[in-house]
Design a protein around this motif. Structure first.
Motif, mmCIF file in Angstrom:
data_model
loop_
_atom_site.group_PDB
_atom_site.id
_atom_site.type_symbol
_atom_site.label_atom_id
_atom_site.label_comp_id
_atom_site.label_asym_id
_atom_site.label_seq_id
_atom_site.Cartn_x
_atom_site.Cartn_y
_atom_site.Cartn_z
ATOM 1 N N LEU A 261 33.493 -54.386 32.286
ATOM 2 C CA LEU A 261 32.868 -55.182 31.236
ATOM 3 C C LEU A 261 33.184 -54.611 29.855
ATOM 4 O O LEU A 261 33.579 -55.336 28.936
ATOM 5 N N LYS A 262 33.001 -53.305 29.688
ATOM 6 C CA LYS A 262 33.257 -52.673 28.393
ATOM 7 C C LYS A 262 34.720 -52.802 27.990
ATOM 8 O O LYS A 262 35.032 -53.082 26.823
ATOM 9 N N ALA A 263 35.620 -52.620 28.943
ATOM 10 C CA ALA A 263 37.054 -52.716 28.640
ATOM 11 C C ALA A 263 37.423 -54.128 28.205
ATOM 12 O O ALA A 263 38.189 -54.319 27.241
ATOM 13 N N ASN A 264 36.883 -55.136 28.888
ATOM 14 C CA ASN A 264 37.224 -56.517 28.555
ATOM 15 C C ASN A 264 36.609 -56.948 27.227
ATOM 16 O O ASN A 264 37.225 -57.694 26.462
ATOM 17 N N ILE A 265 35.409 -56.491 26.956
ATOM 18 C CA ILE A 265 34.788 -56.789 25.658
ATOM 19 C C ILE A 265 35.598 -56.148 24.541
ATOM 20 O O ILE A 265 35.812 -56.754 23.474
ATOM 21 N N ASP A 266 36.084 -54.943 24.794
ATOM 22 C CA ASP A 266 36.908 -54.267 23.798
ATOM 23 C C ASP A 266 38.188 -55.061 23.533
ATOM 24 O O ASP A 266 38.602 -55.231 22.376
ATOM 25 N N THR A 267 38.814 -55.566 24.594
ATOM 26 C CA THR A 267 40.021 -56.380 24.436
ATOM 27 C C THR A 267 39.724 -57.613 23.598
ATOM 28 O O THR A 267 40.492 -57.992 22.713
ATOM 29 N N TYR A 268 38.584 -58.237 23.859
ATOM 30 C CA TYR A 268 38.239 -59.468 23.147
ATOM 31 C C TYR A 268 37.624 -59.223 21.774
ATOM 32 O O TYR A 268 37.141 -60.158 21.128
ATOM 33 N N GLY A 269 37.724 -57.996 21.320
ATOM 34 C CA GLY A 269 37.361 -57.714 19.945
ATOM 35 C C GLY A 269 38.442 -58.166 18.979
ATOM 36 O O GLY A 269 38.208 -58.292 17.776
ATOM 37 N N THR A 270 39.639 -58.410 19.500
ATOM 38 C CA THR A 270 40.754 -58.860 18.670
ATOM 39 C C THR A 270 41.484 -60.015 19.341
ATOM 40 O O THR A 270 41.533 -60.114 20.574
ATOM 41 N N ASP A 271 42.034 -60.859 18.509
ATOM 42 C CA ASP A 271 42.870 -61.961 18.984
ATOM 43 C C ASP A 271 44.310 -61.545 18.732
ATOM 44 O O ASP A 271 44.767 -61.509 17.586
ATOM 45 N N ALA A 272 45.031 -61.193 19.791
ATOM 46 C CA ALA A 272 46.394 -60.670 19.649
ATOM 47 C C ALA A 272 47.329 -61.355 20.643
ATOM 48 O O ALA A 272 47.820 -60.739 21.594
ATOM 49 N N PRO A 273 47.549 -62.660 20.469
ATOM 50 C CA PRO A 273 48.389 -63.405 21.409
ATOM 51 C C PRO A 273 49.804 -62.851 21.493
ATOM 52 O O PRO A 273 50.304 -62.232 20.537
ATOM 53 N N LEU A 274 50.445 -63.081 22.616
ATOM 54 C CA LEU A 274 51.819 -62.647 22.794
ATOM 55 C C LEU A 274 52.749 -63.493 21.935
ATOM 56 O O LEU A 274 52.531 -64.696 21.755
ATOM 57 N N GLY A 275 53.801 -62.862 21.439
ATOM 58 C CA GLY A 275 54.859 -63.627 20.795
ATOM 59 C C GLY A 275 55.653 -64.361 21.864
ATOM 60 O O GLY A 275 55.572 -64.030 23.057
ATOM 61 N N GLN A 276 56.446 -65.336 21.467
ATOM 62 C CA GLN A 276 57.192 -66.126 22.440
ATOM 63 C C GLN A 276 58.119 -65.261 23.278
ATOM 64 O O GLN A 276 58.256 -65.477 24.486
#
Length: 377
Positions: A261-276
């Motif tokens: 849970l903590k790891a996923n919340i940390d990931t969703y602290g930023t919006d960093a989509p992949l480049g093409q």
């Protein structure tokens, strides 16, 4: 926490799926309520405002846990999703009975989001049969304010989803699909997402980590990820992939521990989509790994014209590959179970006629025997 706009409300980009809560002694029906409550509290306090449960999760105890854990908070401060369990055909004539029980179990006067659960080949006819009155009843509950938003989840094919949309689409507001980088081509998730967007609906994502399998990657894939994004975790890549897909509004993750849970919340602290380039490289490598792990069927259908039992051999090989590549799961058994009995792998008589015309020289009869033993059909 990233937020996404859905109509007039702001949803957390990450939702807590309550299908894989911590349990006691490995018993899926025995939710560890203390641990679950701690996770729900942490999620709520750290920006997650969407909680997803269902009738069958944890043998019916997920809804009870959701009710106990969330009832301490102001009802308008979170969004709760539940589903009508049409994956079980015996429930089709019990929509009112089940819905009333769900409200009581969840200790709520209404559901923010309510779904037709798991539309697929085996239940599409029943879902669309007016004699059960499922849609009419749910629309009445929506009119009464006991359902705020109506949608559906689907594990079926593109054709099944299109059929459901053609019949009920005007009443639906969102669709929940299995989307992840493994299934982008493997389960035709790309085409399903395109269909939902064409229908003008936002996409809810389930199985972003394919039941946790994508939390680990092959050595080659891990190296490729690190080369492109040295600081990103393997799990983070799975979520960044989803952040790259237009139309994705909600990503549900069934987290089983506070660490996850903590790891996923940390990931969703930023919006960093992949480049093409990153997106394409990831999908290409995963496709190659999946292909190398399965039988090299090209669906030429030479085999089907020579099968005395009329088995849908390419389709069965594809399901066999799915089952093998992912280490089991419910997708293949569900799909085979929706077939008529005479089309299932157990009906292969091992005559070898199909193998004589297979350009890929696949040992089809051996595959059929193994597949039948694996899924019991």
């Amino acid at each position: 926490m990233i937020h996404k706009q859905f109509r007039d409300i702001r949803l957390s980009g990450l939702g807590l799926g309550m299908m894989r809560l911590p349990v006691l002694d490995g018993d899926d029906g025995a939710v560890d309520e203390a641990a679950a409550a701690e996770m729900v509290d942490f999620a709520y306090q750290n920006g997650i405002n969407y909680f997803d449960t269902a009738w069958g999760y944890h043998n019916g105890n997920s809804e009870l846990t959701a009710g106990k854990c969330l009832s301490k908070y102001p009802r308008e401060s979170f969004y709760l999703a539940d589903k009508f369990p049409g994956y079980d055909l015996s429930n089709m004539d019990k929509v009112e009975e089940i819905f009333e029980k769900q409200l009581k179990k969840c200790q709520t006067p209404y559901f923010d989001f309510y779904l037709f659960h798991n539309v697929y080949e085996g239940n599409i006819d029943a879902y669309l049969d007016p004699k059960y009155g499922i849609l009419d009843y749910l629309l009445q509950q929506k009119e009464n304010g006991r359902i705020r938003h109506l949608g559906f989840s689907a594990h079926g094919s593109v054709d099944v989803i299109r059929r459901f949309l053609d019949a009920y689409g005007e009443h639906l507001e969102f669709c929940q699909l299995q989307v992840n980088y493994m299934d982008w081509h493997f389960q035709d998730a790309q085409a399903k997402v395109a269909l939902i967007r064409e229908a003008g609906l936002p996409v809810w994502v389930m199985e972003p980590l394919r039941g946790g399998k994508l939390a680990k990657a092959s050595e080659g894939l891990t190296s490729a990820m690190k080369a492109m994004r040295p600081e990103e975790t393997v799990t983070g890549w799975a979520f960044r992939f989803l952040q790259s897909i237009p139309g994705v509004t909600m990503v549900l993750s069934g987290m089983s521990s506070m660490e996850q849970l903590k790891a996923n919340i940390d990931t969703y602290g930023t919006d960093a989509p992949l480049g093409q380039q990153e997106f394409d490289a990831l999908v290409k490598q995963v496709d190659e790994e999946v292909k190398s792990a399965g039988l090299p069927c090209t669906a030429c259908h030479y085999c089907t014209s020579h099968c005395p039992k009329g088995l849908p051999i390419p389709e069965l090989i594809a399901l066999y590959n799915e089952h093998k590549a992912t280490g089991g799961g419910f997708i293949a058994p569900m799909a085979v179970g929706s077939m008529s009995e005479e089309k299932r792998p157990a009906n292969c008589i091992g005559c070898g006629s199909c193998e004589q015309v297979c350009p890929q020289q696949i040992k089809i009869s051996q595959m059929m025997s193994e597949f039948s033993a694996m899924i019991g059909m």
